[in-house]
Design an enzyme around this catalytic site. Structure first.
Site, PDB file in Angstrom:
ATOM      1  N   SER A  46       9.584   7.957   9.736  1.00 41.54           N
ATOM      2  CA  SER A  46       8.628   8.419   8.729  1.00 41.54           C
ATOM      3  C   SER A  46       8.691   9.922   8.531  1.00 41.54           C
ATOM      4  O   SER A  46       7.797  10.511   7.909  1.00 41.54           O
ATOM      5  CB  SER A  46       7.213   7.999   9.129  1.00 41.54           C
ATOM      6  N   THR A 165       3.902  13.242  10.768  1.00 41.42           N
ATOM      7  CA  THR A 165       3.778  13.958  12.028  1.00 41.42           C
ATOM      8  C   THR A 165       2.769  15.082  11.804  1.00 41.42           C
ATOM      9  O   THR A 165       2.953  15.898  10.885  1.00 41.42           O
ATOM     10  CB  THR A 165       5.142  14.537  12.443  1.00 41.42           C
ATOM     11  N   THR A 182       6.581  14.882   6.771  1.00 40.65           N
ATOM     12  CA  THR A 182       6.739  13.438   6.533  1.00 40.65           C
ATOM     13  C   THR A 182       7.796  13.166   5.473  1.00 40.65           C
ATOM     14  O   THR A 182       8.120  14.032   4.651  1.00 40.65           O
ATOM     15  CB  THR A 182       5.394  12.822   6.060  1.00 40.65           C
ATOM     16  N   ARG A 192       6.737  11.295  -6.058  1.00 41.24           N
ATOM     17  CA  ARG A 192       5.367  11.157  -5.568  1.00 41.24           C
ATOM     18  C   ARG A 192       5.114  12.121  -4.395  1.00 41.24           C
ATOM     19  O   ARG A 192       5.904  12.217  -3.472  1.00 41.24           O
ATOM     20  CB  ARG A 192       5.135   9.716  -5.125  1.00 41.24           C
ATOM     21  N   THR A 215      -2.855  11.340   8.782  1.00 43.02           N
ATOM     22  CA  THR A 215      -1.707  10.470   8.547  1.00 43.02           C
ATOM     23  C   THR A 215      -2.206   9.217   7.835  1.00 43.02           C
ATOM     24  O   THR A 215      -3.368   8.851   7.981  1.00 43.02           O
ATOM     25  CB  THR A 215      -1.019  10.023   9.853  1.00 43.02           C
ATOM     26  N   GLY A 216      -1.319   8.576   7.116  1.00 42.33           N
ATOM     27  CA  GLY A 216      -1.702   7.335   6.441  1.00 42.33           C
ATOM     28  C   GLY A 216      -1.604   7.471   4.938  1.00 42.33           C
ATOM     29  O   GLY A 216      -0.823   8.274   4.431  1.00 42.33           O
ATOM     30  N   GLY A 218      -1.850   8.778   1.766  1.00 37.49           N
ATOM     31  CA  GLY A 218      -2.168  10.139   1.352  1.00 37.49           C
ATOM     32  C   GLY A 218      -3.076  10.230   0.148  1.00 37.49           C
ATOM     33  O   GLY A 218      -3.857  11.180   0.014  1.00 37.49           O
TER      34      GLY A 218
HETATM   35  N1  ASP Z   1       0.348  10.643   4.594  1.00 42.86           N
HETATM   36  C1  ASP Z   1       1.698  10.369   4.200  1.00 42.86           C
HETATM   37  C2  ASP Z   1       1.782  10.289   2.712  1.00 42.86           C
HETATM   38  O1  ASP Z   1       0.866   9.781   2.083  1.00 42.86           O
HETATM   39  C3  ASP Z   1       2.331   9.150   4.772  1.00 42.86           C
HETATM   40  C4  ASP Z   1       1.884   8.647   6.097  1.00 42.86           C
HETATM   41  O2  ASP Z   1       1.322   9.386   6.904  1.00 42.86           O
HETATM   42  O3  ASP Z   1       2.093   7.447   6.370  1.00 42.86           O
HETATM   43  O4  ASP Z   1       2.787  10.661   2.190  1.00 42.86           O
END
Ligand code: ASP
Length: 309
Positions: A46, A165, A182, A192, A215-216, A218
């Site tokens: 990732s 990260t 990331t 994007r 994280t997650g 976004g």
């Molecule tokens: N936060 C990141 C994004 O949305 C991706 C992730 O952390 O899974 O690009």
């Protein structure tokens, strides 16, 4: 007080960053070293080398840094072909009158500072991309001209492997810094940007109160200015735990089917920390994070506190 919190799911850079802090290095230097190690690890899918590509098979990297002493920040988005977005983001902060560069301009600047180039798509990430296309009935030969919007929705599965990260630290001088890196959500629409390079959404640092990063998914962090909200809640008098829960409540209240796919990490200026992840009921694993504080010799790994939404 020395403090380190890292969302680094393979733990690649945590010992390095903690050793740097213990050796008296500045928070920003320590977390940059930690994240560079992660960016070089092809097994972390990732971020950096081996990061999963966008819908058309290109690895697009995002990263950012923020210096809590001055609230100076640097960010890079949609960067292709360079090994260390975190260092390019830092150079943007230090060498330009700007905060963020994306795409071709970011690549131009990366060349200008002699940043290391890299072929980021590994055999494994290529194979995973091909497998996803096959499973979703997307013909790779048509990708150049077909509309991609439907496929982009199919790719936004909150349970899908992702993971920025994120590193937050306070050094011996009391300075606080935050950094992120990331390859973004796998199979994203080309161009994007998520929260990772968006200061205030994906990260924020202010020596007076603390720092936060996410994280997650976004899009959820952008819509709630999640990292800045967390630090602002601390400014308004909340503890780091209260601030993180308040900010996560803001996120969870979004009327969005993805609202269960985000983890928020925060530290305060007094050496405390809190990490909370929001999950849908059907997910039984918890992400882990690494933490070290004070005179601890090594970082330890812990479960993120789970918030069911
Ligand atoms: N936060 C990141 C994004 O949305 C991706 C992730 O952390 O899974 O690009």
């Amino acid at each position: 007080m020395l403090n380190l919190v890292a969302g680094d799911w393979k733990g690649t850079g945590v010992a390095l960053a903690w050793a740097a802090l213990r050796a008296g290095q500045a928070a920003l230097d320590a977390i940059e070293q930690g994240i560079r190690a992660v960016e070089s690890n092809p097994d972390d899918c990732s971020v950096g080398l081996g990061g999963l590509p966008n819908l058309v098979g290109e690895v697009e990297l995002d990263g950012a840094v923020m210096d809590g002493r001055t609230r100076a920040a640097g960010a890079v988005g949609n960067l292709r072909g360079y090994a260390h977005p975190v260092s390019i983001a830092r150079a943007i902060m230090e060498k330009l009158p700007h905060v963020m560069l994306v795409g071709a301009g970011a690549a131009r600047f990366a060349d200008e500072i002699g940043a290391e180039r890299a072929e980021l798509l590994t055999e494994d990430s290529y194979r995973q991309w091909q497998a996803w296309l096959g499973k979703n009935g997307v013909d790779a030969a048509n990708l150049g001209h077909m509309p991609l919007a439907r496929a982009a929705w199919a790719a936004m599965d909150p349970q899908h492997a992702g993971g920025t990260t994120v590193y937050l630290a306070q050094d011996a001088a009391g300075n606080i810094a935050a950094a992120t890196s990331t390859s973004g959500c796998a199979w994203k629409y080309p161009g994007r940007l998520g929260d990772t390079p968006v200061v205030g959404a994906g990260l924020y640092a202010d020596n007076r109160y603390g720092a936060a990063a996410c994280t997650g998914i976004g899009e959820l962090a952008i819509r709630t200015s999640l990292a800045r909200s967390t630090v602002l809640y601390m400014k308004m008098g909340m503890s780091v735990e209260e601030a993180v829960h308040e900010a996560m409540d803001d996120m969870a209240s979004l009327p969005d089917w993805r609202a269960g796919g985000l983890t928020l990490y925060a530290i305060d200026a007094a050496g405390g920390h809190c990490t909370v992840g929001a999950y849908k009921d059907d997910r039984d694993d918890s992400p882990r994070y690494h933490v070290a504080a004070g005179d601890q010799s090594q970082p330890v790994e812990r479960d993120v506190t789970r918030l069911d939404v």
